[in-house]
Scaffold this motif. Structure first.
Motif, PDB file in Angstrom:
ATOM      1  N   GLY A   1     -19.008  21.948   1.424  1.00 54.85           N
ATOM      2  CA  GLY A   1     -18.573  23.116   2.170  1.00 54.85           C
ATOM      3  C   GLY A   1     -18.506  22.943   3.667  1.00 54.85           C
ATOM      4  O   GLY A   1     -18.368  23.934   4.393  1.00 54.85           O
ATOM      5  N   ALA A   2     -18.583  21.705   4.183  1.00 53.93           N
ATOM      6  CA  ALA A   2     -18.519  21.488   5.631  1.00 53.93           C
ATOM      7  C   ALA A   2     -17.178  21.948   6.197  1.00 53.93           C
ATOM      8  O   ALA A   2     -17.120  22.605   7.239  1.00 53.93           O
ATOM      9  N   PHE A   3     -16.088  21.607   5.507  1.00 50.47           N
ATOM     10  CA  PHE A   3     -14.769  21.993   6.012  1.00 50.47           C
ATOM     11  C   PHE A   3     -14.633  23.512   6.018  1.00 50.47           C
ATOM     12  O   PHE A   3     -14.117  24.091   6.974  1.00 50.47           O
ATOM     13  N   ARG A   4     -15.105  24.181   4.989  1.00 50.72           N
ATOM     14  CA  ARG A   4     -15.023  25.641   4.932  1.00 50.72           C
ATOM     15  C   ARG A   4     -15.844  26.279   6.054  1.00 50.72           C
ATOM     16  O   ARG A   4     -15.461  27.316   6.617  1.00 50.72           O
ATOM     17  N   GLU A   5     -16.960  25.665   6.412  1.00 51.32           N
ATOM     18  CA  GLU A   5     -17.764  26.164   7.520  1.00 51.32           C
ATOM     19  C   GLU A   5     -16.932  26.195   8.806  1.00 51.32           C
ATOM     20  O   GLU A   5     -16.954  27.179   9.555  1.00 51.32           O
ATOM     21  N   LEU A   6     -16.178  25.123   9.042  1.00 52.79           N
ATOM     22  CA  LEU A   6     -15.313  25.075  10.221  1.00 52.79           C
ATOM     23  C   LEU A   6     -14.194  26.113  10.119  1.00 52.79           C
ATOM     24  O   LEU A   6     -13.858  26.774  11.108  1.00 52.79           O
ATOM     25  N   VAL A   7     -13.627  26.266   8.933  1.00 53.29           N
ATOM     26  CA  VAL A   7     -12.569  27.265   8.730  1.00 53.29           C
ATOM     27  C   VAL A   7     -13.063  28.651   9.119  1.00 53.29           C
ATOM     28  O   VAL A   7     -12.395  29.389   9.860  1.00 53.29           O
ATOM     29  N   ASP A   8     -14.222  29.033   8.624  1.00 50.09           N
ATOM     30  CA  ASP A   8     -14.748  30.362   8.922  1.00 50.09           C
ATOM     31  C   ASP A   8     -14.952  30.543  10.421  1.00 50.09           C
ATOM     32  O   ASP A   8     -14.678  31.618  10.979  1.00 50.09           O
ATOM     33  N   ALA A   9     -15.430  29.491  11.093  1.00 46.29           N
ATOM     34  CA  ALA A   9     -15.645  29.578  12.537  1.00 46.29           C
ATOM     35  C   ALA A   9     -14.322  29.780  13.278  1.00 46.29           C
ATOM     36  O   ALA A   9     -14.246  30.559  14.230  1.00 46.29           O
ATOM     37  N   ILE A  10     -13.275  29.078  12.848  1.00 40.51           N
ATOM     38  CA  ILE A  10     -11.964  29.223  13.487  1.00 40.51           C
ATOM     39  C   ILE A  10     -11.416  30.634  13.248  1.00 40.51           C
ATOM     40  O   ILE A  10     -10.904  31.282  14.167  1.00 40.51           O
ATOM     41  N   LEU A  11     -11.535  31.117  12.030  1.00 41.89           N
ATOM     42  CA  LEU A  11     -11.044  32.469  11.731  1.00 41.89           C
ATOM     43  C   LEU A  11     -11.762  33.522  12.566  1.00 41.89           C
ATOM     44  O   LEU A  11     -11.143  34.447  13.110  1.00 41.89           O
ATOM     45  N   ILE A  12     -13.074  33.387  12.697  1.00 42.03           N
ATOM     46  CA  ILE A  12     -13.851  34.347  13.485  1.00 42.03           C
ATOM     47  C   ILE A  12     -13.444  34.263  14.953  1.00 42.03           C
ATOM     48  O   ILE A  12     -13.275  35.283  15.632  1.00 42.03           O
ATOM     49  N   ALA A  13     -13.271  33.041  15.457  1.00 40.94           N
ATOM     50  CA  ALA A  13     -12.873  32.867  16.853  1.00 40.94           C
ATOM     51  C   ALA A  13     -11.498  33.474  17.128  1.00 40.94           C
ATOM     52  O   ALA A  13     -11.230  33.970  18.227  1.00 40.94           O
ATOM     53  N   ARG A  14     -10.621  33.457  16.130  1.00 39.02           N
ATOM     54  CA  ARG A  14      -9.279  34.015  16.287  1.00 39.02           C
ATOM     55  C   ARG A  14      -9.249  35.522  16.015  1.00 39.02           C
ATOM     56  O   ARG A  14      -8.179  36.133  15.985  1.00 39.02           O
ATOM     57  N   GLY A  15     -10.418  36.114  15.767  1.00 35.83           N
ATOM     58  CA  GLY A  15     -10.484  37.545  15.539  1.00 35.83           C
ATOM     59  C   GLY A  15     -10.178  37.961  14.118  1.00 35.83           C
ATOM     60  O   GLY A  15      -9.826  39.120  13.860  1.00 35.83           O
ATOM     61  N   HIS A  16     -10.330  37.018  13.154  1.00 35.91           N
ATOM     62  CA  HIS A  16     -10.014  37.311  11.759  1.00 35.91           C
ATOM     63  C   HIS A  16     -11.262  37.247  10.875  1.00 35.91           C
ATOM     64  O   HIS A  16     -11.229  36.726   9.764  1.00 35.91           O
ATOM     65  N   ARG A  17     -12.372  37.767  11.380  1.00 38.06           N
ATOM     66  CA  ARG A  17     -13.618  37.750  10.611  1.00 38.06           C
ATOM     67  C   ARG A  17     -13.433  38.417   9.245  1.00 38.06           C
ATOM     68  O   ARG A  17     -13.994  37.978   8.236  1.00 38.06           O
ATOM     69  N   GLU A  18     -12.607  39.465   9.193  1.00 40.15           N
ATOM     70  CA  GLU A  18     -12.457  40.217   7.943  1.00 40.15           C
ATOM     71  C   GLU A  18     -11.810  39.384   6.845  1.00 40.15           C
ATOM     72  O   GLU A  18     -12.023  39.647   5.651  1.00 40.15           O
ATOM     73  N   VAL A  19     -11.037  38.350   7.225  1.00 38.07           N
ATOM     74  CA  VAL A  19     -10.404  37.500   6.213  1.00 38.07           C
ATOM     75  C   VAL A  19     -11.466  36.760   5.405  1.00 38.07           C
ATOM     76  O   VAL A  19     -11.353  36.613   4.190  1.00 38.07           O
ATOM     77  N   ALA A  20     -12.502  36.304   6.086  1.00 43.68           N
ATOM     78  CA  ALA A  20     -13.561  35.561   5.403  1.00 43.68           C
ATOM     79  C   ALA A  20     -14.607  36.455   4.774  1.00 43.68           C
ATOM     80  O   ALA A  20     -15.252  36.054   3.805  1.00 43.68           O
TER      81      ALA A  20
END
Length: 425
Positions: free
Chosen positions: A391-410
């Protein structure tokens, strides 16, 4: 207030020996720091405090006021205390000698904050960060009270995100302003248990009852801790780019290139009875790739190996940017960036071993998985909490989504269903 800026400059850095004298576009790092400190109008004096004749000679040569201090000092604050014996001031600013991109306005804000609040015995700076960065133990966090007084500093994420939507994190910026009376007592203070546990000397002051105020500034530019940090700062200056930290760098990511074996898999190679190589992928990483793509971030696979299982996995994930069986990962990254139409500053690379170092060097940001070797983790922009294939790659994905203002997607069903088309794992 009579204000002096003192810049501790130790030659024997463990991660970058001779760091104060490292070349940064024709001038040593320490000269960049001094020049920025001299732009602070509130400062009457700017002094370099070193323990090495080479640093002394270079600093004196470019016209800095420089003093020699005891080489046995274990911290910049101890070095600062020695300086106060000969340099009289009401306020002493401890500015690290590895911050060539420090903003003079931030130093001014710190000094002005101490001037405006006479109850503050020590001042420092902080700025907001996202939840992913807050998990990095190398990033020190601070929690403040309503009057900006620091309540605690920690390498752990504070506050604890029992309610993630209510958790906001502040990164501590390692610059301090001390009133003269505090430094007079500093050397006599005992080393507190919390200081030893966290490895943070400011907790010695808090434990002794001193009041530390943390003044908020905009996100700061990177300092120079490692050879990779030095190259990053050189690139920022050469390109005339804005400091990456002035905007959330993960929010600007447009391309993520990832190694396969050791990142998307656990690095194991499994052979069946017919000699076919099998690989174990993590389903959450696959879904994360889909989430990134639907958020407008391109994803590319890069591997020194080539095999039918690898190509099948790429097809299942609908990843069209791919280079397999490559020996030159730097050249492959450049080719992928050209195909994607994305520059290096907006590209992230994820790796797990020394074969990925050339890719680290050409991409703007580089992440290492948690189980990567120490020498690779030192060269990375940041280190993920999860290991490869877990799940390392998914961890980075979630961080990018949150940084882009898309916390609700995750984090929410409604956001996921609205944002993600054709989900696959």
């Amino acid at each position: 207030m009579r204000t002096a800026i003192v810049i501790p400059a130790r030659y024997a850095s463990s991660r970058l020996p001779g760091k104060p004298l490292a070349d940064l576009h024709g001038r040593p790092i320490i000269q960049h720091v001094v020049e920025r400190a001299r732009q602070v109008p509130e400062a009457e004096r700017v002094i370099v405090a070193t323990d090495d004749d080479r640093v002394y000679a270079v600093a004196a040569d470019f016209g800095a006021e420089v003093v020699m201090t005891d080489p046995e000092h274990t911290s910049g604050t101890d070095r600062l205390v020695e300086v106060t014996a000969d340099i009289e001031a009401d306020l002493y600013v401890n500015l690290q000698g590895d911050e060539p991109l420090i903003r003079p306005a931030d130093i001014s804000q710190l000094i002005q904050g101490m001037h405006d609040d006479p109850t503050a015995q020590v001042g420092t700076l902080c700025h907001p960060i996202d939840a992913r960065e807050a998990t990095n133990p190398n990033c020190v966090k601070v929690v403040r009270g309503a009057n900006h007084e620091a309540l605690y500093f920690s390498r752990s994420p504070i506050p604890y995100p029992r309610n993630p939507n209510a958790a906001h994190y502040l990164k501590h910026v390692g610059i301090y302003a001390f009133r003269q009376g505090v430094l007079a007592e500093y050397s006599r203070l005992p080393h507190a248990a919390i200081e030893q546990a966290e490895g943070l000397e400011q907790l010695r002051l808090m434990h002794a009852g001193f009041r530390l105020h943390a003044f908020e500034v905009a996100p700061t530019a990177p300092g120079v801790d490692t050879p990779r940090c030095l190259e990053r700062v050189r690139a920022i200056i050469a390109a005339g780019l804005p400091d990456p930290a002035e905007e959330n760098t993960l929010a600007t990511v447009q391309l993520v290139i990832t190694d396969v074996d050791g990142v998307l898999t656990d690095g194991g190679l499994y052979y069946d009875a017919h000699g076919e190589c099998l690989k174990r992928f993590h389903a959450r990483d696959g879904l994360g790739m889909r989430m990134l793509q639907d958020a407008g971030v391109q994803v590319a696979l890069l591997s020194g190996r080539d095999s039918p299982p690898l190509r099948r996995r790429a097809a299942d994930l609908r990843i069209h940017l791919q280079h397999f069986g490559v020996s030159d990962k730097a050249a492959a990254c450049r080719a992928i960036m050209a195909d994607a139409g994305v520059d290096a500053e907006r590209t992230v690379y994820v790796g797990d071993d020394s074969i990925d170092l050339p890719a680290f060097a050409v991409c703007g940001m580089a992440f290492a998985v948690a189980d990567a070797p120490e020498y690779l983790r030192r060269r990375a922009t940041d280190v993920l909490n999860n290991s490869g294939g877990n799940g390392a790659f998914r961890e980075l994905v979630d961080a990018i989504l949150i940084a882009r203002g898309h916390r609700e997607v995750a984090e929410t069903a409604e956001g996921f269903q609205r944002a993600v088309t054709r989900p696959n794992q």
